[in-house]
Scaffold this active site. Sequence first.
Site, PDB file in Angstrom:
ATOM      1  N   GLU A   1       0.845  -1.208   0.000  1.00 23.94           N
ATOM      2  CA  GLU A   1       0.000   0.000   0.000  1.00 23.94           C
ATOM      3  C   GLU A   1       0.879   1.257   0.000  1.00 23.94           C
ATOM      4  OE1 GLU A   1      -3.454  -0.121   2.577  1.00 23.94           O
ATOM      5  OE2 GLU A   1      -3.505   2.058   2.620  1.00 23.94           O
TER       6      GLU A   1
ATOM      7  N   LYS B   1      -7.840  -1.565  10.930  1.00 20.95           N
ATOM      8  CA  LYS B   1      -7.174  -1.950   9.678  1.00 20.95           C
ATOM      9  C   LYS B   1      -5.956  -1.056   9.469  1.00 20.95           C
ATOM     10  CE  LYS B   1      -6.413  -1.755   5.062  1.00 20.95           C
ATOM     11  NZ  LYS B   1      -5.502  -0.834   4.375  1.00 20.95           N
TER      12      LYS B   1
ATOM     13  N   ASP C   1       3.983 -14.523  11.444  1.00 24.79           N
ATOM     14  CA  ASP C   1       2.712 -14.960  10.870  1.00 24.79           C
ATOM     15  C   ASP C   1       1.672 -13.843  11.028  1.00 24.79           C
ATOM     16  OD1 ASP C   1       0.254 -16.121  10.410  1.00 24.79           O
ATOM     17  OD2 ASP C   1       0.716 -17.988  11.442  1.00 24.79           O
TER      18      ASP C   1
ATOM     19  N   HIS D   1      -2.715  10.326   0.903  1.00 22.83           N
ATOM     20  CA  HIS D   1      -2.834   8.988   0.331  1.00 22.83           C
ATOM     21  C   HIS D   1      -2.676   9.027  -1.190  1.00 22.83           C
ATOM     22  CE1 HIS D   1      -4.114   4.843   0.408  1.00 22.83           C
ATOM     23  NE2 HIS D   1      -4.931   5.098  -0.597  1.00 22.83           N
TER      24      HIS D   1
END
Length: 450
Positions: free
Chosen positions: A87, A281, A297, A394
Amino acid sequence: MSNNKIVKGFSKLSKEAKIEWITNEYLNGDDQYIKFLKSYWHNDSKVQKIHDEFIENTITNFYIPFGVAPNFLINGKVYCIPMAIEESSVVAAASKNAAFWMKRGGFKSKVISTTKIGHVHFAWYGNFKVLKKFISSIKHKFFEESQEMTKNMNERGGGILDIEVINRADLEPNYYQLQAKFETCDAMGANFINSLLEKFSKILERELHQSNLTKKEKKIIIIMCILSNYTPECIVRCEVNCSVDDLSDDPNVNSIEFAKKFQQAIHVANIEPYRATTHNKGIFNGIDAVVIATGNDFRAVEACGHTYASKSGQYKSLTNVEIKDGKFKFWIDLPIAVGTVGGLTSLHPMVKFSHQLLGNPNAEKLMEIIAAAGLAQNFGALRSLVTTGIQKGHMKMHLLNILNQLEASKEEIEKIKEYFKDKVVEHSAVVNFFNELRKMKKEKFINKEN
Ligand code: MEV
C-alpha cells in the site's frame, strides 16, 4: 458425482514441468507465460531453492516492496524499521509520524506478559467434579512425560507454565478443555505448543483408560489439540505523550481543537464497529508490514488483534487516548505472539536482514517495535482524517501507481507531479490531465510534420 479430473502427482513434478502444465491447461499453451514466470526467479539458484522449499508447488516468486521507516525512537533507541507492504502511503506515514514523535520523546513500549495458550478440546461423559479431581491427580504426568520435549525450552527459561481442565459444557454438552499455558521465550512456539498438546491428549486418553473410573467416565473423545492464536496474556503496551499545546506542528491546525477531534475519532471507533474495523485496519497496515518483514505470521497476529478488539462483546478501537491536565497520551495494548528464532527467521534472506537491521532483537523487543509501528500508523491516519482528510496524503503517494498504470513517460510523470504538487490528487483528474498532455504532444508533433 462430478466428472472433474483430479490431477495426480502434481507436487512431484519439477518446477519447469509445473509451469508447463499450468500454461497448457489454463493459458492456451502460450509460452510467453513461461518466460514471464521464470523472469521472477532469483538469479542465484541457491537463494531460489530456499524460496522454492518454503511451500509446496512453488513456481516463482511474488514481489512486494520492502521499505524502511527511519526515525523510530523507541525506549530511547532509534530504529529504522523494515516494512514489507504494497500500500503506497504506509511507509511514508510511518516515517513521517515516527519523526513527529521523535521530537516529543518517542515511543515508550513495555511488554506486560508473554504467556501463550493452547487446548486439548474433548468430549467427556460424567460429572465435572470427578474429571477435575482426576486430572489434578495425573497433572504431574503431563509435565514428567514431556520432559524430553521441553528440555531445550526449559534451558532457555521457558516451558509449560500450567495445565488445568476447563468446563465448557455450558456452551456444548460434554465439552471440556485441557488448557495449558506456555512460555516460549524467543520462539513463536506454535510447533512446541501443538506437539505438547498432542502428547497431553495421549496421556489423558491412556490415564482415563487405565483408571478405576466407571466405564462411562473412562470414555473420552479427543476433538482436537491446537494452540490458540488468541494470546491476551502475551501483550505489549506502547505509548506516546506530549503536552496538548505541542500536538500540532502545522500553523493551520490548532492543537487543542486537534486533540479534541482526535479523541472524538477514537470514541467513534469505540462505539461504531463500522469505523472500528477501518480504524484497526489502519493500525494493522503498520503492524503487518513489520510482521511480514520479520518473517512472522501476520494472519495469527491479525486474528489475535481482532479478537482482542472484541473482548468487551463489541468490536472496538485497539488504541486509546487520554487528555488530562494539559497532557495528551495515546497508547495501544497489543496482544501479539511473534518469534525471533525458528520459523523463517534463519532461512529467509530478507527476514534475516530485517532482524539485523533492527539489531537482532529478542521476541519482547520485537513486540515493542511492532506496537510502535502500529501506534504511529494510527496516529498518522487519525491526524490526516481529522485535519486535511485522508486523500491528500494517500493520493499523493498513489499518484505514481496511477501514472504507471497509464504507462506515462518519465517526462510526463515529472510534469504531472509538478501540476498536482498543490492539488488534491483525484484519479479522474490525473487521467484527464494525462490525456490532455498526450493530446498536446500529438498536436505539436502533427504541426511539426506539416
Ligand atoms: C487505509 O489503508 C487505512 C485508513 O483507512 C485507516 C483509518 O481510516 O484509520 C486510512
